[in-house]
Design an enzyme around this catalytic site. Sequence first.
Site, PDB file in Angstrom:
ATOM      1  N   ARG A   1       0.040   7.570  27.479  1.00 41.76           N
ATOM      2  CA  ARG A   1       1.173   8.507  27.475  1.00 41.76           C
ATOM      3  C   ARG A   1       1.812   8.643  28.852  1.00 41.76           C
ATOM      4  O   ARG A   1       3.014   8.927  28.956  1.00 41.76           O
ATOM      5  CB  ARG A   1       0.707   9.881  26.964  1.00 41.76           C
ATOM      6  CG  ARG A   1       1.845  10.869  26.666  1.00 41.76           C
ATOM      7  CD  ARG A   1       1.312  12.107  25.975  1.00 41.76           C
ATOM      8  NE  ARG A   1       2.371  13.031  25.576  1.00 41.76           N
ATOM      9  CZ  ARG A   1       2.635  14.184  26.161  1.00 41.76           C
ATOM     10  NH1 ARG A   1       1.918  14.581  27.212  1.00 41.76           N
ATOM     11  NH2 ARG A   1       3.612  14.964  25.724  1.00 41.76           N
TER      12      ARG A   1
ATOM     13  N   ILE B   1       9.527  14.835  25.260  1.00 43.09           N
ATOM     14  CA  ILE B   1       8.458  14.110  24.592  1.00 43.09           C
ATOM     15  C   ILE B   1       7.590  15.177  23.923  1.00 43.09           C
ATOM     16  O   ILE B   1       7.225  16.173  24.544  1.00 43.09           O
ATOM     17  CB  ILE B   1       7.647  13.246  25.580  1.00 43.09           C
ATOM     18  CG1 ILE B   1       6.511  12.504  24.859  1.00 43.09           C
ATOM     19  CG2 ILE B   1       7.107  14.067  26.737  1.00 43.09           C
ATOM     20  CD1 ILE B   1       5.769  11.512  25.771  1.00 43.09           C
ATOM     21  N   SER B   2       7.302  14.988  22.638  1.00 45.40           N
ATOM     22  CA  SER B   2       6.571  16.010  21.890  1.00 45.40           C
ATOM     23  C   SER B   2       5.139  16.162  22.376  1.00 45.40           C
ATOM     24  O   SER B   2       4.562  15.246  22.958  1.00 45.40           O
ATOM     25  CB  SER B   2       6.558  15.658  20.396  1.00 45.40           C
ATOM     26  OG  SER B   2       7.848  15.686  19.849  1.00 45.40           O
ATOM     27  N   LYS B   3       4.566  17.328  22.106  1.00 53.93           N
ATOM     28  CA  LYS B   3       3.154  17.545  22.408  1.00 53.93           C
ATOM     29  C   LYS B   3       2.302  16.512  21.678  1.00 53.93           C
ATOM     30  O   LYS B   3       2.597  16.162  20.531  1.00 53.93           O
ATOM     31  CB  LYS B   3       2.718  18.927  21.931  1.00 53.93           C
ATOM     32  CG  LYS B   3       3.351  20.114  22.612  1.00 53.93           C
ATOM     33  CD  LYS B   3       2.800  21.393  21.986  1.00 53.93           C
ATOM     34  CE  LYS B   3       3.383  22.637  22.620  1.00 53.93           C
ATOM     35  NZ  LYS B   3       2.821  23.866  21.996  1.00 53.93           N
TER      36      LYS B   3
END
Length: 257
Positions: free
Chosen positions: A71, A97-99
Site C-alpha cells: 500500500r 485512498i480508502s481505508k
Amino acid sequence: MATQRPGFPVRLTPTASAATRGRLPAVPAKPMVPSTPSMASDAVRARMVQKLAAQGIADARVLRALSAVERHRFVDSALVNQAYEDTSLPIGLGQTISKPSVVARMIELLLGAPALAGKPQDRLGRVLEIGTGCGYQAAVLNHVATEVYSIERLRGLHERARANLRHFRLATVHLMLGDGMVGYAKGAPYAGIIAAAGGEAVPQAWIEQLAVGGRIVAPTHSAGGGQALVVIDKTARGLERRILEAVHFVPLKSGIA
C-alpha cells in the site's frame, strides 16, 4: 506516443504508453512514493492484515490479497508512515485512498456473490471497478478476480494509477479513462462491480452489465442524508438488494475531467 482516448483500455504491461505528450496532468504521473525498506517489509503489512482479521475480515482470499499488495506505493511520500494504518489518505484532486478495512469489507462482500456460493477457494470472474483512484484497490482485486476493468473520470488520477501500477506489471488489469456512471459495456458481463463513489442510486447501466449470478457492491445515498453500503445480487429471478452499514465516500459524478 498516442493520445489516451476516453474509455480505451490500457493493458498494464511494460509496453503501456506514458502520459499524453505535451499535456501536463493535474497530478504528476509518477509513482507516489518509492519503495522504502521499512514500509515494504512483510512484517508491516502482516500486522495490518492481522488487525483486519481481528476486526472480522474472515475470507482468506481477501487477507492474502491485502498481504500481497504494498500500500505504501500508492500514497504520497509525506504520508508514507501512515500507509499501513487503517485510515483513508488524500491522493489529490479531492480524492482519497480508502481505508484498508473498507477495501477488505467491500471485496469480501463482492466475493460472496451467488455465483461463488459454496466455492470459497475460487476466484471471481471479470470485475468492473468504478473509480480507479490511485490504483490500490485494482491491485488488490487482481489477486481475487480473473480480470479487472477499472474506470476513472479524472485524467490526473488515471495517469497516476497507471504509473503506480506499472511496477506490478499486471497483465489482467485494464485501466480506462471514462465516465464510470455508464460503466464499460465492452467488458460486460461482469461477475462483480465495485464502486468507490456514491450516488443517489446505483446506475441502471451497471445492473445491465452485471452477469446473472453477479454482485454489485457500492455506496448510495441513504434516507438520513448520508451514505450506506448496498449489495445487489442479480439472479435468474431478478434483483435482490440489501442495505448495510453507513459509509462515507466521495460523490459519484458523470463526465470526464
